[in-house]
Scaffold this motif. Structure first.
Motif, PDB file in Angstrom:
ATOM      1  N   GLN A 154       0.871  -1.165   0.000  1.00 38.41           N
ATOM      2  CA  GLN A 154       0.000   0.000   0.000  1.00 38.41           C
ATOM      3  C   GLN A 154       0.914   1.222   0.000  1.00 38.41           C
ATOM      4  O   GLN A 154       1.727   1.392   0.905  1.00 38.41           O
ATOM      5  CB  GLN A 154      -0.898   0.001   1.242  1.00 38.41           C
ATOM      6  CG  GLN A 154      -2.006  -1.033   1.218  1.00 38.41           C
ATOM      7  CD  GLN A 154      -3.153  -0.654   0.298  1.00 38.41           C
ATOM      8  OE1 GLN A 154      -3.249   0.487  -0.151  1.00 38.41           O
ATOM      9  NE2 GLN A 154      -4.026  -1.621   0.012  1.00 38.41           N
ATOM     10  N   SER A 165      -3.697   6.997  -2.339  1.00 38.16           N
ATOM     11  CA  SER A 165      -3.290   5.736  -1.721  1.00 38.16           C
ATOM     12  C   SER A 165      -3.754   4.613  -2.625  1.00 38.16           C
ATOM     13  O   SER A 165      -4.914   4.596  -3.065  1.00 38.16           O
ATOM     14  CB  SER A 165      -3.910   5.600  -0.327  1.00 38.16           C
ATOM     15  OG  SER A 165      -3.560   4.355   0.249  1.00 38.16           O
ATOM     16  N   ARG A 166      -2.855   3.708  -2.932  1.00 45.39           N
ATOM     17  CA  ARG A 166      -3.215   2.632  -3.850  1.00 45.39           C
ATOM     18  C   ARG A 166      -2.403   1.381  -3.548  1.00 45.39           C
ATOM     19  O   ARG A 166      -1.250   1.467  -3.080  1.00 45.39           O
ATOM     20  CB  ARG A 166      -2.982   3.061  -5.292  1.00 45.39           C
ATOM     21  CG  ARG A 166      -1.518   3.287  -5.642  1.00 45.39           C
ATOM     22  CD  ARG A 166      -1.370   3.750  -7.073  1.00 45.39           C
ATOM     23  NE  ARG A 166      -1.793   5.141  -7.243  1.00 45.39           N
ATOM     24  CZ  ARG A 166      -1.985   5.701  -8.429  1.00 45.39           C
ATOM     25  NH1 ARG A 166      -1.830   5.004  -9.533  1.00 45.39           N
ATOM     26  NH2 ARG A 166      -2.347   6.958  -8.521  1.00 45.39           N
ATOM     27  N   PRO A 167      -2.972   0.197  -3.811  1.00 48.33           N
ATOM     28  CA  PRO A 167      -2.206  -1.049  -3.674  1.00 48.33           C
ATOM     29  C   PRO A 167      -1.476  -1.361  -4.975  1.00 48.33           C
ATOM     30  O   PRO A 167      -2.067  -1.258  -6.056  1.00 48.33           O
ATOM     31  CB  PRO A 167      -3.281  -2.094  -3.370  1.00 48.33           C
ATOM     32  CG  PRO A 167      -4.527  -1.551  -4.002  1.00 48.33           C
ATOM     33  CD  PRO A 167      -4.404  -0.047  -4.035  1.00 48.33           C
ATOM     34  N   ASP A 206       0.702  -4.689   2.493  1.00 48.51           N
ATOM     35  CA  ASP A 206      -0.755  -4.667   2.563  1.00 48.51           C
ATOM     36  C   ASP A 206      -1.252  -5.542   3.709  1.00 48.51           C
ATOM     37  O   ASP A 206      -0.780  -6.664   3.913  1.00 48.51           O
ATOM     38  CB  ASP A 206      -1.336  -5.161   1.232  1.00 48.51           C
ATOM     39  CG  ASP A 206      -2.843  -5.246   1.267  1.00 48.51           C
ATOM     40  OD1 ASP A 206      -3.490  -4.187   1.299  1.00 48.51           O
ATOM     41  OD2 ASP A 206      -3.372  -6.377   1.273  1.00 48.51           O
ATOM     42  N   SER A 207      -2.201  -5.028   4.460  1.00 46.84           N
ATOM     43  CA  SER A 207      -2.757  -5.754   5.609  1.00 46.84           C
ATOM     44  C   SER A 207      -4.205  -6.167   5.384  1.00 46.84           C
ATOM     45  O   SER A 207      -4.874  -6.613   6.308  1.00 46.84           O
ATOM     46  CB  SER A 207      -2.662  -4.878   6.871  1.00 46.84           C
ATOM     47  OG  SER A 207      -3.379  -3.661   6.687  1.00 46.84           O
ATOM     48  N   THR A 208      -4.692  -6.018   4.149  1.00 49.33           N
ATOM     49  CA  THR A 208      -6.089  -6.349   3.855  1.00 49.33           C
ATOM     50  C   THR A 208      -6.238  -7.739   3.260  1.00 49.33           C
ATOM     51  O   THR A 208      -7.322  -8.097   2.790  1.00 49.33           O
ATOM     52  CB  THR A 208      -6.684  -5.320   2.874  1.00 49.33           C
ATOM     53  OG1 THR A 208      -5.983  -5.405   1.618  1.00 49.33           O
ATOM     54  CG2 THR A 208      -6.547  -3.901   3.433  1.00 49.33           C
ATOM     55  N   GLU A 209      -5.152  -8.511   3.248  1.00 46.59           N
ATOM     56  CA  GLU A 209      -5.158  -9.871   2.707  1.00 46.59           C
ATOM     57  C   GLU A 209      -5.508  -9.891   1.215  1.00 46.59           C
ATOM     58  O   GLU A 209      -6.148 -10.816   0.718  1.00 46.59           O
ATOM     59  CB  GLU A 209      -6.106 -10.773   3.496  1.00 46.59           C
ATOM     60  CG  GLU A 209      -5.712 -10.922   4.961  1.00 46.59           C
ATOM     61  CD  GLU A 209      -6.612 -11.878   5.708  1.00 46.59           C
ATOM     62  OE1 GLU A 209      -7.597 -12.362   5.109  1.00 46.59           O
ATOM     63  OE2 GLU A 209      -6.324 -12.155   6.888  1.00 46.59           O
ATOM     64  N   MET A 210      -5.108  -8.854   0.498  1.00 45.26           N
ATOM     65  CA  MET A 210      -5.282  -8.831  -0.953  1.00 45.26           C
ATOM     66  C   MET A 210      -4.414  -9.918  -1.588  1.00 45.26           C
ATOM     67  O   MET A 210      -3.251 -10.089  -1.217  1.00 45.26           O
ATOM     68  CB  MET A 210      -4.908  -7.456  -1.502  1.00 45.26           C
ATOM     69  CG  MET A 210      -5.056  -7.336  -3.005  1.00 45.26           C
ATOM     70  SD  MET A 210      -4.747  -5.641  -3.576  1.00 45.26           S
ATOM     71  CE  MET A 210      -6.200  -4.821  -2.918  1.00 45.26           C
TER      72      MET A 210
END
Length: 315
Positions: A154, A165-167, A206-210
């Protein structure tokens, strides 16, 4: 097997293994456990970062910062390695800046006086010039690690639309004209994008498990071919004066093939990403009368729009 050879082989073995026991090493080297214990003690005194764990599932482990076994370099090889790292000194930011400086220091310290004199002379006789940039680039290491281990980051990026902000999933890193660039898959735009690393203000895993894309076979050398089906290309043809040719020759960013005639004039002919039309328009505007855009029509119109906007300022 002599003791010195056994110690070198043992150092290579423990560096290769994540975890091991004395019994395993004793069987592999066909010596007693007492001999292995003495050898491990000597390796530890030589600087190999070993630590032991007690209990039924215990054993020995090597810390993350493992030490390589001794490697014999010829004088020419050592000087070449020194120069390869020394040539990067113009970059204020490198993924391994401190480690590279430490390696150079070790090389220099252990060389004989005549070799050090040769290196001192070489440093002032040959160089690879790179423009020094003042922009900060603090996230090179995490971006390189993310590209190697297939991780999503991220990032906060300063673009023409402001800070977004972007992954992203980095493909790799490369330096050009003093700047660092990161080709990466942008999950916000669903396409491959090129990011200037000094415009990246924040970067974290990334912490959103993408779920990461499978880019194990994708690298800097083949990324355009891999994403060719997802990117729209157009033909670009530009006539260049002699000065225009010289200006294009100094550009380090990827551009269509440059052809040069006997009189020094030339032309650019090849494919360009449709998304880069505005960038090309500004670049060729900077060349003034030294460049004449012939194709594509979108690029010609973009150049005209820039000219009209400039003219309106001076009416």
């Amino acid at each position: 097997m002599s003791k010195s050879k056994r110690l070198i082989d043992l150092m290579m073995t423990v560096n290769r293994k994540r975890k091991f026991t004395v019994k395993e090493l004793a069987q592999e080297f066909e010596v007693s456990t007492r001999t292995i214990l003495r050898d491990l003690q000597e390796l530890s005194e030589l600087g190999v970062p070993l630590y032991s764990e007690v209990g039924p599932h215990g054993g020995y482990q090597v810390l993350k910062e493992r030490i390589l076994p001794p490697i014999a370099f010829t004088e020419e090889e050592a000087v070449a390695i020194f120069f390869a790292s020394h040539a990067l000194r113009h970059y204020a930011y490198l993924p391994f800046k401190e480690e590279a400086a430490s390696a150079l220091s070790k090389f220099y310290f252990y060389m004989t006086g005549d070799v050090r004199d040769r290196i001192d002379q070489m440093k002032h006789r040959i160089d690879i010039f790179t423009p020094e940039r003042s922009s900060e680039v603090p996230f090179l290491s995490i971006m390189l690690e993310a590209s190697i281990h297939q991780k999503v980051l991220q990032i906060g990026y300063d673009s023409r639309d402001g800070r977004l902000s972007r992954p992203i999933q980095p493909i790799g890193l490369y330096a050009s004209n003093g700047f660092w660039y990161c080709p990466a898959y942008c999950f916000l735009r669903n396409e491959l994008r090129l990011f200037r690393c000094d415009r990246i203000r924040t970067a974290e895993y990334d912490s959103t498990e993408m779920v990461p894309m499978d880019f194990r076979e994708v690298h800097l050398g083949n990324r355009d071919e891999y994403f060719q089906t997802e990117v729209t290309y157009t033909r670009l043809y530009v006539e260049l004066s002699r000065e225009g040719v010289q200006r294009c020759e100094t550009e380090l960013w990827p551009m269509p093939t440059l052809h040069v005639r006997e009189d020094g004039t030339g032309w650019l002919d090849g494919k360009a990403r449709h998304a880069d039309i505005s960038y090309y328009a500004k670049f060729f505007m900077g060349l003034g009368n030294e460049a004449t855009v012939k194709e594509p029509a979108e690029l010609i119109e973009s150049v005209k729009e820039i000219l009209l906007a400039m003219m309106s300022k001076y009416v």
